[in-house]
Scaffold this motif. Structure first.
Motif, mmCIF file in Angstrom:
data_model
loop_
_atom_site.group_PDB
_atom_site.id
_atom_site.type_symbol
_atom_site.label_atom_id
_atom_site.label_comp_id
_atom_site.label_asym_id
_atom_site.label_seq_id
_atom_site.Cartn_x
_atom_site.Cartn_y
_atom_site.Cartn_z
ATOM 1 N N ASN A 57 48.216 33.958 30.016
ATOM 2 C CA ASN A 57 48.274 35.398 29.793
ATOM 3 C C ASN A 57 46.895 35.953 29.447
ATOM 4 N N GLU A 58 46.183 35.259 28.587
ATOM 5 C CA GLU A 58 44.830 35.695 28.217
ATOM 6 C C GLU A 58 43.897 35.646 29.427
ATOM 7 N N ALA A 59 44.051 34.604 30.250
ATOM 8 C CA ALA A 59 43.215 34.508 31.453
ATOM 9 C C ALA A 59 43.512 35.662 32.409
ATOM 10 N N LEU A 60 44.791 35.985 32.561
ATOM 11 C CA LEU A 60 45.165 37.102 33.428
ATOM 12 C C LEU A 60 44.637 38.425 32.877
ATOM 13 N N ARG A 61 44.712 38.577 31.553
ATOM 14 C CA ARG A 61 44.200 39.801 30.929
ATOM 15 C C ARG A 61 42.690 39.917 31.160
ATOM 16 N N ALA A 62 41.980 38.799 30.978
ATOM 17 C CA ALA A 62 40.525 38.803 31.197
ATOM 18 C C ALA A 62 40.214 39.091 32.657
ATOM 19 N N SER A 63 40.989 38.501 33.560
ATOM 20 C CA SER A 63 40.792 38.732 34.988
ATOM 21 C C SER A 63 41.032 40.200 35.338
ATOM 22 N N LYS A 64 42.067 40.767 34.735
ATOM 23 C CA LYS A 64 42.366 42.182 34.984
ATOM 24 C C LYS A 64 41.217 43.057 34.495
ATOM 25 N N LEU A 65 40.733 42.777 33.288
ATOM 26 C CA LEU A 65 39.609 43.553 32.761
ATOM 27 C C LEU A 65 38.370 43.388 33.627
ATOM 28 N N ASN A 66 38.117 42.154 34.075
ATOM 29 C CA ASN A 66 36.986 41.888 34.959
ATOM 30 C C ASN A 66 37.136 42.674 36.261
#
Length: 116
Positions: A57-66
């Motif tokens: 979930n954190e990786a997806l959130r970071a990817s979304k922000l990126n």
């Protein structure tokens, strides 16, 4: 004598039942221990999966922000490019008009009346 035989038989039955009860208690304790171990394994597996889900979930959130940052950068770059393109077009257009004017001016200056 009959009473003694019955008492002896009852004592044997009691010993046999005591052995069975002890055996059943051991089986029950073994089953409880196995259940506890399996429950701990399942809890650990659930905990591991929860941690993996949190990390994902954190990786997806970071990817979304990126992705959002890249989109903003791309939009800014597009706007800058469009602005430069428009400025270049305006500059080219006025430059072309100036060149045409200069060319006409030069032609009219160099065009001398024919010698008579």
């Amino acid at each position: 004598m009959e009473l003694k035989r019955r008492i002896f038989s009852m004592k044997q039955d009691y010993q046999s039942l005591s052995i069975q009860v002890s055996s059943l208690k051991e089986e029950l304790n073994a089953a409880r221990l196995e259940f506890t171990k399996e429950k701990q394994k399942m809890n650990l597996a659930i905990e591991r999966k929860m941690k993996e889900a949190i990390v994902e979930n954190e990786a997806l959130r970071a990817s979304k922000l990126n992705g959002q940052l890249k989109l903003k950068e791309a939009q800014a770059l597009y706007e800058k490019s469009a602005s430069i393109h428009q400025a270049t077009r305006r500059s080219f257009s006025s430059s072309s008009k100036l060149n045409v004017t200069l060319t006409k001016s030069m032609i009219s200056r160099t065009s001398l009346p024919m010698a008579k």
